[in-house]
Write a protein that holds these residues in place. Structure first.
Motif, mmCIF file in Angstrom:
data_model
loop_
_atom_site.group_PDB
_atom_site.id
_atom_site.type_symbol
_atom_site.label_atom_id
_atom_site.label_comp_id
_atom_site.label_asym_id
_atom_site.label_seq_id
_atom_site.Cartn_x
_atom_site.Cartn_y
_atom_site.Cartn_z
ATOM 1 N N UNK A 175 -4.638 6.562 3.006
ATOM 2 C CA UNK A 175 -3.687 6.742 4.098
ATOM 3 C C UNK A 175 -2.248 6.649 3.623
ATOM 4 N N UNK A 176 -2.004 5.761 2.654
ATOM 5 C CA UNK A 176 -0.653 5.620 2.109
ATOM 6 C C UNK A 176 -0.233 6.881 1.356
ATOM 7 N N UNK A 177 -1.175 7.482 0.623
ATOM 8 C CA UNK A 177 -0.878 8.734 -0.068
ATOM 9 C C UNK A 177 -0.599 9.833 0.952
ATOM 10 N N UNK A 178 -1.390 9.864 2.035
ATOM 11 C CA UNK A 178 -1.177 10.873 3.077
ATOM 12 C C UNK A 178 0.193 10.723 3.717
ATOM 13 N N UNK A 219 0.829 -1.208 0.000
ATOM 14 C CA UNK A 219 0.000 0.000 0.000
ATOM 15 C C UNK A 219 0.863 1.258 0.000
ATOM 16 N N UNK A 220 1.910 1.248 0.812
ATOM 17 C CA UNK A 220 2.778 2.427 0.875
ATOM 18 C C UNK A 220 3.489 2.670 -0.454
ATOM 19 N N UNK A 271 -0.145 14.202 6.360
ATOM 20 C CA UNK A 271 -1.423 13.877 6.980
ATOM 21 C C UNK A 271 -2.082 15.151 7.489
ATOM 22 N N UNK A 272 -3.411 15.218 7.351
ATOM 23 C CA UNK A 272 -4.144 16.381 7.842
ATOM 24 C C UNK A 272 -5.300 15.918 8.716
ATOM 25 N N UNK A 273 -5.714 16.800 9.625
ATOM 26 C CA UNK A 273 -6.859 16.490 10.480
ATOM 27 C C UNK A 273 -8.125 16.313 9.646
ATOM 28 N N UNK A 274 -8.292 17.157 8.624
ATOM 29 C CA UNK A 274 -9.479 17.034 7.783
ATOM 30 C C UNK A 274 -9.471 15.712 7.025
ATOM 31 N N UNK A 275 -8.291 15.265 6.607
ATOM 32 C CA UNK A 275 -8.199 13.987 5.907
ATOM 33 C C UNK A 275 -8.685 12.837 6.774
ATOM 34 N N UNK A 276 -8.315 12.850 8.060
ATOM 35 C CA UNK A 276 -8.794 11.823 8.970
ATOM 36 C C UNK A 276 -10.297 11.874 9.151
#
Length: 201
Positions: free
Chosen positions: A69-72, A14-15, A77-82
């Motif tokens: 998640x792998x792209x993030x 995935x990564x 990583x962002x709070x909005x993404x989560x």
């Protein structure tokens, strides 16, 4: 139950795919939305009775859900993404029993039971995450996440397995839905016991 055990196996590919998507210009949020759209397409295929197509779309949508998640991680990583990730997950989750229930009114009671079970499971999951953040608790058992992922016997892997079984055996929808609803309730009980043991007064 199985998510943490599968992490060491699925994270490396995935990564690698996530880094490739990031280089191609895809953002994590776009991948999240694509995953939800493909998953909803799978629910639509279930509603129409195209269960083979639904199987493929559900599987593809969940692969995309893992790739966001792998792209993030490959970018940032962002709070909005989560936030977006968990909202899209539950939109997809409730769409599957809803599709069966709308397609055949005889299945509606079991579909509503499963939607209700997903609702209380989601509430317990998010309540645990919020309280864990307030308490400063952390875990990486499910990989790098935007917030605390608490465990239980009904997690992402089990949910997707159940949806794929529904595609393979649509005539057994009621039995599969009710059994999994019980598993969701057990997960809420597990999570509540864990919360009582974990969180300080």
């Amino acid at each position: 139950m199985l998510d943490a055990k599968l992490r060491p196996l699925i994270d490396p590919p995935l990564n690698a795919a996530g880094r490739a998507l990031a280089r191609a210009g895809f953002s994590a949020n776009i991948v999240t939305l694509l995953g939800m759209a493909v998953g909803l397409g799978g629910a639509g295929a279930m509603y129409a009775g195209y269960y083979g197509l639904a199987f493929g779309l559900v599987l593809a949508g969940r692969i995309l859900d893992g790739l966001d998640g792998a792209v993030a991680r490959a970018t940032r990583k962002t709070a909005f993404g989560g936030y977006l990730d968990i909202v899209c997950d539950f939109v997809f989750y409730v769409s599957v029993p809803l599709a069966f229930g709308l397609a055949d009114p005889r299945l509606l009671p079991a579909a509503l039971v499963l939607v209700s079970a997903f609702t209380i499971t989601g509430i317990s999951f998010l309540a645990f995450a919020v309280t864990a953040a307030e308490q400063g608790a952390e875990t990486d058992a499910h990989g790098e996440k935007s917030f605390f992922y608490s465990t239980g016997i009904a997690e992402g892997t089990e949910t997707i397995t159940v949806f794929l079984l529904m595609c393979l055996f649509p005539g057994w929808f009621v039995q599969i839905a009710l059994v999994y609803a019980v598993m969701c309730v057990i997960t809420v009980i597990q999570r509540s016991i864990l919360a009582r043991q974990t969180f300080r007064e």
